[in-house]
Design an enzyme around this catalytic site. Structure first.
Site, PDB file in Angstrom:
ATOM      1  N   SER A 129       0.035   3.461   5.060  1.00 36.93           N
ATOM      2  CA  SER A 129      -0.738   3.500   3.825  1.00 36.93           C
ATOM      3  C   SER A 129      -2.201   3.137   4.083  1.00 36.93           C
ATOM      4  O   SER A 129      -2.884   3.840   4.821  1.00 36.93           O
ATOM      5  CB  SER A 129      -0.080   2.577   2.789  1.00 36.93           C
ATOM      6  OG  SER A 129      -0.594   2.817   1.495  1.00 36.93           O
ATOM      7  N   ASP A 168       7.546   9.748  -2.269  1.00 40.14           N
ATOM      8  CA  ASP A 168       6.552   8.673  -2.285  1.00 40.14           C
ATOM      9  C   ASP A 168       5.840   8.675  -3.631  1.00 40.14           C
ATOM     10  O   ASP A 168       5.206   9.663  -4.014  1.00 40.14           O
ATOM     11  CB  ASP A 168       5.548   8.908  -1.152  1.00 40.14           C
ATOM     12  CG  ASP A 168       4.611   7.743  -0.928  1.00 40.14           C
ATOM     13  OD1 ASP A 168       4.163   7.135  -1.921  1.00 40.14           O
ATOM     14  OD2 ASP A 168       4.306   7.464   0.243  1.00 40.14           O
ATOM     15  N   HIS A 211       7.666   5.280  -0.282  1.00 44.35           N
ATOM     16  CA  HIS A 211       6.529   4.595   0.333  1.00 44.35           C
ATOM     17  C   HIS A 211       6.922   3.271   0.984  1.00 44.35           C
ATOM     18  O   HIS A 211       6.068   2.554   1.498  1.00 44.35           O
ATOM     19  CB  HIS A 211       5.457   4.338  -0.741  1.00 44.35           C
ATOM     20  CG  HIS A 211       4.092   4.064  -0.211  1.00 44.35           C
ATOM     21  ND1 HIS A 211       3.307   5.039   0.368  1.00 44.35           N
ATOM     22  CD2 HIS A 211       3.347   2.919  -0.172  1.00 44.35           C
ATOM     23  CE1 HIS A 211       2.148   4.509   0.730  1.00 44.35           C
ATOM     24  NE2 HIS A 211       2.138   3.231   0.428  1.00 44.35           N
TER      25      HIS A 211
END
Length: 274
Positions: free
Chosen positions: A147, A221, A254
């Site tokens: 991320s 995600d 995620h």
């Protein structure tokens, strides 16, 4: 001065140690974690840097990444820095700014300039400390992250291709200057100055030497559509004929569940170039 050991654990025959040290670059006490493989034959050990995402510390990947078995089998050292300076002065109301949200840049704006020099910390100060902790260090390094840390890995790796042999990322922010998270952070840390040199897509566009790259992105995600669109980055990679493998994995989100599922693949990718 040697860093102070906070805690140490034996895991899958390797040793994982968490350290504290004072950073002159950040004017702050910092923590980092390092995993060292067993290495019974005293072979040369390469080093992989892991950069974590928003709200994380050096402990998220060390406790949830499930990398240790594979790192020990492949004789890899893994270092996990913290994501920002810590303390009350950096504890703001916004979860995606300041503490835990450095974006790995060198801030030019107040009140962040004095402490948020994370790029310099990761490329100059911390390496000298970490190298001394890796016995039989081969001198070879690569970098990976998740991320915001995926953005950091891509940006730092592309700015330093002579240092990093390969780059990989899980669900990275590939074009932060065009996303809400990135615009918020860049405005706070950089003002209206020089966003391009900290944006992975721009770094790729201007790179003359591009290490091999691997990106894994889950199709479920929750941040993908707004924050993680890869279109511009992949297009630049295609135009430059860069060695990029971009894979979407169906049904994954995620979280660290995704990272734990595919970390073996990422470590094997790095090992090929180390």
């Amino acid at each position: 001065m040697k860093p102070e050991i906070i805690e140490q654990h034996r895991v899958f025959d390797g040793i994982q140690t968490r350290y504290r040290h004072h950073s002159t670059t950040l004017s702050s006490d910092m923590t980092f974690t390092i995993f060292l493989p067993e290495n019974p034959n005293q072979q040369a050990i390469p080093l992989i840097w892991w950069l974590s995402g928003l709200t994380c510390t050096d402990q998220n990947f060390s406790q949830k990444g499930q990398f240790q078995r594979y790192a020990n089998e492949q004789n890899l050292a893994i270092v996990m820095p913290d994501t920002s300076p810590r303390g009350e002065a950096h504890d703001v109301a916004d979860w995606d700014l300041a503490q835990g949200a450095s974006f790995y840049v060198d801030a030019t704006q107040e009140p962040y300039r004095a402490n948020y020099q994370m790029y310099t910390y990761l490329t100059e100060e911390l390496p000298e400390i970490v190298y001394a902790l890796v016995p039989h260090f081969s001198g070879k390094e690569s970098i990976m992250g998740h991320s915001m840390g995926g953005h950091g890995a891509l940006m730092i790796g592309l700015k330093n291709p002579q240092r990093f042999q390969a780059i990989s990322a899980f669900a990275p922010i590939t074009n932060p200057s065009q996303t809400p998270w990135g615009k918020k952070a860049f405005t706070a840390y950089l003002g209206d100055e020089d966003w391009a040199s900290w944006d992975a897509t721009s770094c790729l566009e201007h790179a003359t030497n591009v290490p091999p790259m691997l990106i894994t992105q889950g199709t479920s995600d929750e941040f993908y559509e707004v924050q993680l669109d890869e279109t511009a980055f992949v297009q630049v990679a295609t135009d430059k004929q860069a060695k990029l493998t971009y894979e979407k994995v169906v049904g994954y989100d995620h979280s660290y569940y995704t990272i734990a599922t595919f970390i073996k693949t990422h470590l094997a990718f790095h090992r090929r170039y180390l």
